[in-house]
Design a protein around this motif. Structure first.
Motif, PDB file in Angstrom:
ATOM      1  N   ALA A 100       0.831  -1.207   0.000  1.00 31.92           N
ATOM      2  CA  ALA A 100       0.000   0.000   0.000  1.00 31.92           C
ATOM      3  C   ALA A 100       0.866   1.257   0.000  1.00 31.92           C
ATOM      4  O   ALA A 100       2.045   1.226   0.379  1.00 31.92           O
ATOM      5  CB  ALA A 100      -0.926  -0.014   1.211  1.00 31.92           C
ATOM      6  N   PRO A 101       0.288   2.389  -0.416  1.00 31.22           N
ATOM      7  CA  PRO A 101       1.017   3.667  -0.366  1.00 31.22           C
ATOM      8  C   PRO A 101       1.431   4.005   1.070  1.00 31.22           C
ATOM      9  O   PRO A 101       0.835   3.497   2.033  1.00 31.22           O
ATOM     10  CB  PRO A 101      -0.013   4.669  -0.904  1.00 31.22           C
ATOM     11  CG  PRO A 101      -0.967   3.850  -1.709  1.00 31.22           C
ATOM     12  CD  PRO A 101      -1.032   2.524  -1.024  1.00 31.22           C
ATOM     13  N   PRO A 102       2.426   4.863   1.258  1.00 31.30           N
ATOM     14  CA  PRO A 102       2.935   5.176   2.597  1.00 31.30           C
ATOM     15  C   PRO A 102       1.873   5.717   3.546  1.00 31.30           C
ATOM     16  O   PRO A 102       1.925   5.482   4.754  1.00 31.30           O
ATOM     17  CB  PRO A 102       4.026   6.219   2.316  1.00 31.30           C
ATOM     18  CG  PRO A 102       4.439   5.962   0.908  1.00 31.30           C
ATOM     19  CD  PRO A 102       3.214   5.508   0.199  1.00 31.30           C
ATOM     20  N   GLN A 103       0.902   6.458   3.002  1.00 30.53           N
ATOM     21  CA  GLN A 103      -0.104   7.060   3.874  1.00 30.53           C
ATOM     22  C   GLN A 103      -1.211   6.073   4.279  1.00 30.53           C
ATOM     23  O   GLN A 103      -2.081   6.402   5.088  1.00 30.53           O
ATOM     24  CB  GLN A 103      -0.731   8.293   3.218  1.00 30.53           C
ATOM     25  CG  GLN A 103      -1.540   8.012   1.960  1.00 30.53           C
ATOM     26  CD  GLN A 103      -0.673   8.007   0.704  1.00 30.53           C
ATOM     27  OE1 GLN A 103       0.555   7.826   0.779  1.00 30.53           O
ATOM     28  NE2 GLN A 103      -1.295   8.224  -0.459  1.00 30.53           N
ATOM     29  N   VAL A 104      -1.225   4.883   3.731  1.00 30.75           N
ATOM     30  CA  VAL A 104      -2.240   3.873   4.044  1.00 30.75           C
ATOM     31  C   VAL A 104      -1.653   2.841   5.000  1.00 30.75           C
ATOM     32  O   VAL A 104      -0.586   2.267   4.731  1.00 30.75           O
ATOM     33  CB  VAL A 104      -2.739   3.172   2.760  1.00 30.75           C
ATOM     34  CG1 VAL A 104      -3.732   2.069   3.105  1.00 30.75           C
ATOM     35  CG2 VAL A 104      -3.353   4.181   1.807  1.00 30.75           C
ATOM     36  N   ARG A 123       8.297  -1.640   5.696  1.00 37.69           N
ATOM     37  CA  ARG A 123       7.836  -0.294   5.330  1.00 37.69           C
ATOM     38  C   ARG A 123       8.722   0.800   5.925  1.00 37.69           C
ATOM     39  O   ARG A 123       9.013   1.781   5.274  1.00 37.69           O
ATOM     40  CB  ARG A 123       6.395  -0.089   5.776  1.00 37.69           C
ATOM     41  CG  ARG A 123       5.411  -1.056   5.123  1.00 37.69           C
ATOM     42  CD  ARG A 123       3.989  -0.600   5.296  1.00 37.69           C
ATOM     43  NE  ARG A 123       3.758   0.723   4.697  1.00 37.69           N
ATOM     44  CZ  ARG A 123       2.552   1.261   4.541  1.00 37.69           C
ATOM     45  NH1 ARG A 123       1.479   0.589   4.933  1.00 37.69           N
ATOM     46  NH2 ARG A 123       2.419   2.450   4.012  1.00 37.69           N
ATOM     47  N   THR A 124       9.106   0.657   7.175  1.00 37.56           N
ATOM     48  CA  THR A 124       9.970   1.655   7.826  1.00 37.56           C
ATOM     49  C   THR A 124      11.009   0.926   8.669  1.00 37.56           C
ATOM     50  O   THR A 124      11.930   0.335   8.133  1.00 37.56           O
ATOM     51  CB  THR A 124       9.121   2.602   8.697  1.00 37.56           C
ATOM     52  OG1 THR A 124       8.377   1.841   9.648  1.00 37.56           O
ATOM     53  CG2 THR A 124       8.156   3.428   7.847  1.00 37.56           C
ATOM     54  N   THR A 125      10.818   0.981  10.009  1.00 39.93           N
ATOM     55  CA  THR A 125      11.663   0.236  10.947  1.00 39.93           C
ATOM     56  C   THR A 125      10.800  -0.244  12.099  1.00 39.93           C
ATOM     57  O   THR A 125       9.685   0.268  12.324  1.00 39.93           O
ATOM     58  CB  THR A 125      12.799   1.119  11.508  1.00 39.93           C
ATOM     59  OG1 THR A 125      12.232   2.184  12.277  1.00 39.93           O
ATOM     60  CG2 THR A 125      13.664   1.693  10.390  1.00 39.93           C
ATOM     61  N   ASN A 169       4.638   4.814  14.935  1.00 41.12           N
ATOM     62  CA  ASN A 169       3.327   4.347  14.493  1.00 41.12           C
ATOM     63  C   ASN A 169       3.233   2.814  14.576  1.00 41.12           C
ATOM     64  O   ASN A 169       2.284   2.263  15.134  1.00 41.12           O
ATOM     65  CB  ASN A 169       3.068   4.827  13.069  1.00 41.12           C
ATOM     66  CG  ASN A 169       1.702   4.377  12.548  1.00 41.12           C
ATOM     67  OD1 ASN A 169       0.709   4.439  13.266  1.00 41.12           O
ATOM     68  ND2 ASN A 169       1.677   3.915  11.314  1.00 41.12           N
ATOM     69  N   HIS A 170       4.225   2.142  14.014  1.00 40.68           N
ATOM     70  CA  HIS A 170       4.180   0.688  14.034  1.00 40.68           C
ATOM     71  C   HIS A 170       4.412   0.121  15.429  1.00 40.68           C
ATOM     72  O   HIS A 170       3.859  -0.935  15.776  1.00 40.68           O
ATOM     73  CB  HIS A 170       5.201   0.124  13.043  1.00 40.68           C
ATOM     74  CG  HIS A 170       4.827   0.317  11.607  1.00 40.68           C
ATOM     75  ND1 HIS A 170       5.364   1.301  10.822  1.00 40.68           N
ATOM     76  CD2 HIS A 170       3.933  -0.351  10.812  1.00 40.68           C
ATOM     77  CE1 HIS A 170       4.844   1.241   9.608  1.00 40.68           C
ATOM     78  NE2 HIS A 170       3.963   0.233   9.570  1.00 40.68           N
TER      79      HIS A 170
END
Length: 391
Positions: free
Chosen positions: A37-41, A81-83, A88-89
């Motif tokens: 999904a896109p980063p904002q989703v 997606r990130t780390t 958020n995660h």
């Protein structure tokens, strides 16, 4: 055909089976879509559905395992997606772990409740077996089938009752319905059944047998009174508060006849060659427990009962069953359309049709006993209209 028996449900962990694939596939699908999904989703919060669904059919251990798998999947999504330390995660992972623990706790509580329910059902079935003993499939020249349908899905026993006793000259039957529900109704049904089984084999007439039932249940709770001395008057405290509608039958082996005493109960139905007749007493007695408010004595009626005839005893839970439109079950009309050669087959068809009419569940307990005479007697072959010209 005897009283319906419960089949206990398996434990939640036994029921899982292939259902466990549903949350696992859900975890994989959500994780893949989230990574693409896109980063904002962010679809990670949807992973909580996996342990929640699991708790609906599995136990706490399986629910925890699926929750742990969801947490791992959320960590993989975060790493892709990130780390893992992304705020958020990290919050999603912690929230998912806590919710999984809570869902597992609820699964444990539900599992404990279902275990208690299975134990209660087991006790109910044991009580049913003791209080409501199955009627033999054959008694002398009679073939018999019986069934008990509980109104509530979680119940196995109620205030409806039936019994049969073999005597030296024939067979005697009792069917009745206790006013009310719960333990009090079960207790009164047990007293009535015990009194009937104790006294019915003696060669006392039906009025004195009915008087004994009255005294045993309402005038002498211990049921120790002598049937010859039973007065049949209700106690002051029980009068008007509790009663039992009942029909008592005496069917001799050597006479093609039924002797019947009706105490405020729906009349039996006689089926012969597709014709159905209600065996109504001209002067039915009040229900047991209310005889003090009616005429003294119990009238005994006699009706022909010949080879091939079948008589159906039933409680009001049958005729008071309603469909979605509020219509009562048309027992008399339906009964004449079924063959009467096999009492068991007749009751099976009747039960299926009754439950279909009522939408799968009854509003009141229902008991039925079908009795067919097989041995030939005098004047065999006469029509039902000849025996009962009032048709």
């Amino acid at each position: 055909m005897n009283a319906r028996r419960w089949r206990y449900p398996r434990s939640p962990d036994q029921q899982g089976g292939r259902k466990i694939l549903i949350p696992l596939v859900l975890i994989v699908a959500i994780s893949i879509v989230d990574m693409l999904a896109p980063p904002q989703v962010h679809l990670g919060p949807l992973l909580v559905a996996a342990p929640a669904i699991t708790a609906s059919f599995a136990g706490p251990r399986t629910t925890l395992a699926v929750g742990a798998a969801a947490v791992v999947a959320q960590g993989i999504v975060a790493a892709v997606r990130t780390t893992l330390v992304d705020l958020n995660h990290s919050v999603q992972i912690v929230a998912l772990a806590l919710i999984s623990l809570l869902v597992a706790l609820f699964a444990r509580l539900r599992e404990r409740h279902e275990k208690e329910l299975r134990q209660l059902r087991s006790v109910a079935e044991a009580t049913q077996a003791v209080v409501q003993r199955p009627i033999p499939a054959r008694m002398g020249p009679l073939r018999i089938a019986s069934v008990y349908l509980a109104a509530e899905a979680e119940a196995q026993i109620g205030g409806d009752l039936y019994a049969a006793v073999r005597t030296r000259q024939g067979s005697r039957f009792l069917i009745g319905d206790v006013r009310g529900k719960g333990l009090e109704a079960i207790g009164e049904a047990s007293l009535a059944l015990g009194a009937f089984r104790t006294a019915a084999y003696r060669q006392i007439d039906l009025p004195r047998l009915v008087a004994h039932l009255e005294k045993a249940v309402f005038g002498d709770p211990g049921g120790q009174g002598d049937p010859e001395d039973a007065a049949g008057s209700p106690s002051d405290t029980d009068a008007g508060e509790s009663f039992i509608t009942a029909v008592v039958l005496d069917i001799p082996d050597t006479e093609p006849v039924i002797h019947l005493a009706d105490c405020g109960h729906p009349p039996p139905l006689l089926l012969r060659d597709g014709t159905v007749v209600s065996l109504e007493s001209r002067q039915p007695a009040p229900p047991l427990g209310l005889t003090g408010f009616g005429p003294a004595g119990v009238e005994v009626e006699s009706f022909p009962f010949r080879e091939g005839d079948l008589v159906l005893l039933y409680t009001d839970g049958v005729i008071e069953a309603r469909n979605g439109s509020g219509d009562f079950y048309p027992l008399t009309e339906r009964l004449g359309s079924w063959p009467s050669g096999d009492p068991g087959a007749l009751l099976r068809g009747l039960c299926q049709d009754l439950l279909a009419h009522a939408g799968g569940s009854l509003g009141d307990d229902a008991a039925m006993v079908a009795i067919r005479r097989d041995t030939a007697g005098p004047a065999v072959g006469r029509s039902l209209r000849e025996d009962l010209p009032g048709l």
